[in-house]
Design a protein around this motif. Structure first.
Motif, PDB file in Angstrom:
ATOM      1  N   LYS A   1       0.553  -1.217  -0.331  1.00 28.12           N
ATOM      2  CA  LYS A   1       0.226  -0.253   0.225  1.00 28.12           C
ATOM      3  C   LYS A   1       0.596   1.684   0.685  1.00 28.12           C
ATOM      4  O   LYS A   1       0.543   3.009  -0.436  1.00 28.12           O
ATOM      5  CB  LYS A   1      -0.655  -0.390   1.323  1.00 28.12           C
ATOM      6  CG  LYS A   1      -1.640  -1.301   1.227  1.00 28.12           C
ATOM      7  CD  LYS A   1      -2.560  -1.600   0.068  1.00 28.12           C
ATOM      8  CE  LYS A   1      -3.744  -0.023   0.022  1.00 28.12           C
ATOM      9  NZ  LYS A   1      -4.769  -0.325  -0.986  1.00 28.12           N
TER      10      LYS A   1
ATOM     11  N   ASN B   1      -2.475  -1.382   6.194  1.00 29.11           N
ATOM     12  CA  ASN B   1      -1.426  -1.006   5.817  1.00 29.11           C
ATOM     13  C   ASN B   1      -1.877   0.561   4.573  1.00 29.11           C
ATOM     14  O   ASN B   1      -0.742   0.934   4.928  1.00 29.11           O
ATOM     15  CB  ASN B   1      -1.620  -1.787   4.218  1.00 29.11           C
ATOM     16  CG  ASN B   1      -0.525  -3.426   5.171  1.00 29.11           C
ATOM     17  OD1 ASN B   1      -0.041  -3.090   5.981  1.00 29.11           O
ATOM     18  ND2 ASN B   1      -1.054  -4.339   5.303  1.00 29.11           N
TER      19      ASN B   1
ATOM     20  N   SER C   1      -8.648  -6.775  -2.744  1.00 31.67           N
ATOM     21  CA  SER C   1      -9.768  -5.810  -1.275  1.00 31.67           C
ATOM     22  C   SER C   1     -10.515  -4.679  -1.758  1.00 31.67           C
ATOM     23  O   SER C   1     -11.688  -4.339  -2.277  1.00 31.67           O
ATOM     24  CB  SER C   1      -8.485  -5.586  -0.399  1.00 31.67           C
ATOM     25  OG  SER C   1      -9.219  -4.577   1.028  1.00 31.67           O
ATOM     26  N   SER C   2      -9.217  -3.368  -1.948  1.00 25.84           N
ATOM     27  CA  SER C   2      -9.608  -2.109  -3.104  1.00 25.84           C
ATOM     28  C   SER C   2      -9.773  -2.867  -4.435  1.00 25.84           C
ATOM     29  O   SER C   2     -10.690  -2.062  -4.817  1.00 25.84           O
ATOM     30  CB  SER C   2      -9.127  -0.642  -2.876  1.00 25.84           C
ATOM     31  OG  SER C   2      -7.484  -1.266  -3.691  1.00 25.84           O
ATOM     32  N   CYS C   3      -9.317  -3.967  -4.752  1.00 33.14           N
ATOM     33  CA  CYS C   3      -8.928  -4.307  -5.939  1.00 33.14           C
ATOM     34  C   CYS C   3      -7.897  -3.139  -7.022  1.00 33.14           C
ATOM     35  O   CYS C   3      -8.088  -3.032  -7.962  1.00 33.14           O
ATOM     36  CB  CYS C   3     -10.006  -4.145  -7.054  1.00 33.14           C
ATOM     37  SG  CYS C   3     -11.441  -5.264  -6.462  1.00 33.14           S
ATOM     38  N   GLY C   4      -7.336  -2.537  -6.162  1.00 31.28           N
ATOM     39  CA  GLY C   4      -6.621  -1.568  -6.697  1.00 31.28           C
ATOM     40  C   GLY C   4      -5.048  -2.623  -6.975  1.00 31.28           C
ATOM     41  O   GLY C   4      -4.702  -2.231  -8.771  1.00 31.28           O
ATOM     42  N   THR C   5      -4.877  -3.172  -6.808  1.00 25.74           N
ATOM     43  CA  THR C   5      -3.397  -4.308  -7.521  1.00 25.74           C
ATOM     44  C   THR C   5      -4.032  -4.906  -8.307  1.00 25.74           C
ATOM     45  O   THR C   5      -3.164  -5.096  -9.522  1.00 25.74           O
ATOM     46  CB  THR C   5      -3.083  -5.453  -6.276  1.00 25.74           C
ATOM     47  OG1 THR C   5      -3.255  -4.864  -4.966  1.00 25.74           O
ATOM     48  CG2 THR C   5      -2.029  -6.133  -7.086  1.00 25.74           C
TER      49      THR C   5
ATOM     50  N   GLY D   1      -6.901  -7.478   5.764  1.00 33.96           N
ATOM     51  CA  GLY D   1      -6.063  -7.194   4.556  1.00 33.96           C
ATOM     52  C   GLY D   1      -6.652  -7.572   3.430  1.00 33.96           C
ATOM     53  O   GLY D   1      -7.088  -6.040   3.223  1.00 33.96           O
TER      54      GLY D   1
ATOM     55  N   SER E   1      -2.950 -12.205   3.706  1.00 34.02           N
ATOM     56  CA  SER E   1      -3.286 -11.712   2.100  1.00 34.02           C
ATOM     57  C   SER E   1      -2.224 -13.110   1.939  1.00 34.02           C
ATOM     58  O   SER E   1      -2.529 -13.155   0.989  1.00 34.02           O
ATOM     59  CB  SER E   1      -3.269 -11.151   2.374  1.00 34.02           C
ATOM     60  OG  SER E   1      -2.430 -10.173   2.355  1.00 34.02           O
TER      61      SER E   1
ATOM     62  N   PRO F   1       1.898  -9.003  -0.088  1.00 34.53           N
ATOM     63  CA  PRO F   1       1.266  -7.709   0.137  1.00 34.53           C
ATOM     64  C   PRO F   1       1.845  -7.107   1.567  1.00 34.53           C
ATOM     65  O   PRO F   1       2.499  -6.178   1.479  1.00 34.53           O
ATOM     66  CB  PRO F   1       0.126  -7.797   0.299  1.00 34.53           C
ATOM     67  CG  PRO F   1      -0.526  -9.023  -0.565  1.00 34.53           C
ATOM     68  CD  PRO F   1       0.228 -10.367  -0.374  1.00 34.53           C
ATOM     69  N   ASP F   2       1.955  -8.261   2.111  1.00 33.08           N
ATOM     70  CA  ASP F   2       2.992  -7.366   3.446  1.00 33.08           C
ATOM     71  C   ASP F   2       3.816  -7.866   3.915  1.00 33.08           C
ATOM     72  O   ASP F   2       3.856  -9.285   3.879  1.00 33.08           O
ATOM     73  CB  ASP F   2       1.887  -6.733   4.333  1.00 33.08           C
ATOM     74  CG  ASP F   2       1.128  -7.640   4.845  1.00 33.08           C
ATOM     75  OD1 ASP F   2       0.960  -8.514   4.934  1.00 33.08           O
ATOM     76  OD2 ASP F   2       0.298  -7.011   5.787  1.00 33.08           O
TER      77      ASP F   2
END
Ligand SMILES: Cc1ncc(COP(=O)(O)O)c(C=O)c1O
Length: 337
Positions: A48, A79, A187-191, A230, A274, A300-301
């Motif tokens: 993020k 994040n 999650s936000s679908c950004g990736t 996440g 995640s 992711p993290d």
């Protein structure tokens, strides 16, 4: 140097350009190749950081945000809040993060250490019983009442998705274009959207697998209770578009946890929930993946933010019972020196 070009000096120049490493021990017996994109290597510890940096840099460029004057307001319990706290400190912006009582106290402490103000909503929404709608209302109130306030709105901001064209470009370049499968938590679908749009624009024959939580609203409502934060979302994000993924895998909290513990035991990688979900998804699809294919999992993290849950044996047995046998015999297979 990070992956976002001419960022200049300072910590934000190290956002992106994360390592892509081959994992040879995670899925023994498989004849495809497994790679991990280690997003924990970003300076704030997660993928993020990319979204936070790109959304803020764009808002500064367009004049929507003015360093030294504007206040950034966002609802995040994890994040993105940390990424924004870091970027806002760097750009000299006041940052208010709206969280709820379920937010990990360590995340709140990290945001405060960067100088963020953290507001906790305590009421649940009367209709849904969720905190999220109350958090969103609080953000709207703050934006409406504070002078020069700006909300990046990660769930609908196209720059959030745009940030991940770079994530995908880095992967494709590292493999000289030979990418066959991409496993991506949502999650936000950004990736997902950024990677999918990059692949479509460049005509890449990659199969994109979206990895969502059971109980998430994105691919298969209704919404249900989830323990591991996440990935997954309580509402359908504005960035979502049908057709972004070629396939969707839903992963339970338990399978996500088992994926994390295996990653630690077999590859010595301590990653967040995640990441365990994408490990499980790749394992599940394994029989169908052809020999020699290159599969990339975006991790992711980092795991430190889950020490009191996923990596805490007491927490695990309270919620899932005696499940340690699922990874107990796993061990890092050491190569001779
Ligand atoms: C740990 C973790 N995994 C996966 C995701 C999903 O990424 P995206 O919001 O780009 O869909 C997030 C988003 O916050 C996250 O924090």
């Amino acid at each position: 140097m990070g992956g976002y070009g001419d960022v200049g000096p300072g910590v934000l120049s190290t956002v992106g350009a994360t390592p892509l490493v081959e994992l040879t021990r995670l899925l023994p017996g498989r004849s495809f190749r497994t790679y991990a994109k280690l997003e924990a290597a970003n300076p704030g510890g997660s993928i993020k950081d990319r979204s936070a940096y790109v959304m803020l840099a764009d808002a500064i460029r367009t004049g929507a945000v003015v360093p030294g004057r504007s206040v950034v307001v966002e609802s995040s319990s994890g994040n993105l809040g940390i990424g924004l706290a870091q970027a806002c400190r760097y750009f000299d912006l006041r940052f208010i993060c709206v969280v709820d009582p379920r937010t990990n106290p360590q995340n709140v402490a990290i945001m405060r250490a960067y100088g963020a103000e953290v507001q906790t909503v305590t009421d649940r929404d009367r209709t849904t019983g969720e905190y999220l709608p109350v958090r969103i209302r609080r953000v709207r109130e703050l934006v409406a009442t504070l002078p020069d306030a700006y909300c990046p709105d990660q769930y609908a901001n196209p720059r959030n998705a745009w940030a991940h064209r770079t994530t995908m470009r880095e992967i494709v370049e590292a493999l000289d274009g030979r990418l066959h499968y991409l496993f991506c938590a949502t999650s936000s679908c950004g990736t997902l959207r950024g990677c999918a749009e990059y692949a479509a624009e460049h005509g890449l024959p990659v199969r994109i697998v979206a990895v969502d939580a059971e109980g998430s609203a994105i691919f298969r409502p209704p919404v249900g209770r989830r323990l591991i934060p996440g990935h997954g979302a309580a509402v359908l994000p504005g960035l979502f578009r049908p057709g972004l993924a070629d396939e969707v895998v839903h992963v339970s909290d338990l399978d996500c946890l088992v994926g994390c513990r295996r990653l630690a035991a077999r590859e010595a990688i301590l990653a967040g929930g995640s990441s365990g979900a994408v490990v499980t998804a790749l394992d599940r699809l394994g029989d169908r993946i052809p020999a020699g294919a290159n599969c990339v999992m975006i991790l992711p993290d980092r795991g430190e933010r889950y020490l009191d849950t996923i990596y805490d044996d007491g927490w695990v047995s309270t919620h899932f019972g005696d499940v340690a046998w699922r990874w107990r015999d796993d061990a890092v297979q050491t190569a001779p020196c």
